[in-house]
Each structure stands twice: as structure tokens, then as C-alpha cells.
Scaffold this motif. Structure first.
Motif: not given
Length: 215
Positions: A189-213
Motif C-alpha cells: 500500500e505504501l508503494g513497495w514491490i514485496v516478494t516472499r522469497i522463502v518460508e520454512r520451519k526452522e526448529g520451533r519457528e516458522l521463518l520467512s524472508v521477504y524482498r522489498f523494492e
């Protein structure tokens, strides 16, 4: 073939954050994104916020962006010293400086081409500030993300428009409790292209990395 993981044997983990699942996940993402990064950026200024042990910055300068200028930031004096030690331990580059301070507030606007941030994302009701007065508190402080785990991350997200260069790219790590998809909607909404690169379970946590442009 996977890129080698930098050695951090020189690090004292009573002083700096020890590389963990989130660190290694970020290395995987940067390796996956190497072609994308280098096709969009030429001799970039690369900054990691909260460098900790320096493993991510060293990985980038050794394997992902071999032709760049690197500025690693951290509020901890130990981390600033350690990123230089880790780079040296892995036969790093002369084009690396460690800057002590909050986020990228010590840098001129619109100078960063590639920004990487593994934030303190764990929700905690302990205050994020003031900063530690004793040496042994720095590692604990590095984990504090505030009530929703997003206190520092939102500061960075809302500063991206000022931080990044015209064609800049940012990679930011989240855990599930940060509600990253809601964050992505807001940033779009603020004008960014946002892409989720990966999401996966790591230990007890669900982690993800997003790219912002910026669009």
C-alpha cells in the motif's frame, strides 16, 4: 554447488549473537538470490543492519556480491569488532567498514543498494531501550523485538524509502508471530514491490524472508 559457510571461530558468543537457524536461512536466501542481485546492481553499497558475528556480511562479500563496498552496522561495540575479525578470518575484503549506531542512522540517505536485516524478531515485553550498560547484556538485548517482535523492524521498514538508492533492494527476515503477510500488504500500500522469497520451519519457528523494492 552451495557456497561455503564462513567460519566464525574467532567469535566470543558471550559477546555477540551466535549464528543459528535464522542466520543460515538468510545465507540460503542470498545464495538463491545471487543472480537476481547481480543482474540489478553493479558494484553496490551493501549494508547489513545488526551484523552480530559478521557471518552474513562475510558470506555476501565472499560469495554473493564479490564486487561491492560493505558497511556493516550494529549498536554493539563487540559486533562491530567481530564483523571485521570474521571477514579477516575468511580472507575477506578491504572494502568493509563497521559502523556503530542504530540501524542506518549514521549513513547518508539513498546510499544503500543492498540492505540485509535479520532483526530482533522475538516478541518480548522487555523494553528494547535503553541499551546495555554492562558488557554481558549485549547478546540478550540483540534478541529483543518488543511487544510484537516488530519494534525495530517497523522502524527499518518505514525508513527504507530514505535508506535505499533508486534501484535498491532489501531482504528482511520475519517469524510467524510478526505476521509478515500483513506487513507485506501494508508495504505494498505504501508503494513497495514485496516478494516472499522463502518460508520454512526452522526448529520451533516458522521463518520467512521477504524482498522489498520500490515500484
Amino acid at each position: 554447488m552451495s557456497f561455503p559457510t564462513p567460519s566464525t571461530s574467532s567469535a566470543n558468543y558471550e559477546e555477540v549473537y551466535e549464528p543459528s537457524e535464522d542466520s543460515f536461512m538468510l545465507l540460503d536466501v542470498l545464495e538463491m538470490e545471487q543472480s537476481y542481485i547481480n543482474s540489478h546492481l553493479s558494484y553496490p553499497v551493501v549494508t547489513e543492519i545488526g551484523t552480530g558475528s559478521g557471518i552474513v556480511t562475510t558470506f555476501m562479500l565472499k560469495s554473493v556480491v564479490p564486487k561491492g563496498v560493505f558497511l556493516a552496522t550494529d549498536i554493539s561495540p563487540f559486533a562491530c569488532n567481530q564483523v571485521l575479525a570474521t571477514s579477516k578470518e575468511n580472507n575477506g575484503t578491504q572494502y568493509l567498514e563497521a559502523l556503530r549506531g542504530e540501524r542506518t542512522t549514521m549513513m547518508r540517505p539513498h546510499t544503500i543498494d543492498l540492505l540485509v536485516f535479520n532483526p530482533p524478531y522475538v516478541p518480548d515485553d522487555k523494553p528494547v531501550e535503553p541499551y546495555p550498560e554492562t558488557d554481558g547484556d549485549w547478546v540478550d538485548w540483540a534478541l529483543l523485538g518488543g511487544e510484537d517482535g516488530m519494534q525495530v523492524t517497523w522502524k527499518v521498514l518505514l525508513e527504507l524509502k530514505t535508506i535505499l538508492s533508486k534501484n535498491g533492494i532489501a531482504y528482511i527476515l520475519f517469524c510467524a508471530s510478526n505476521k509478515p503477510e500483513q506487513v507485506a500488504v501494508k508495504m505494498r500500500e505504501l508503494g513497495w514491490i514485496v516478494t516472499r522469497i522463502v518460508e520454512r520451519k526452522e526448529g520451533r519457528e516458522l521463518l520467512s524472508v521477504y524482498r522489498f523494492e520500490l515500484k
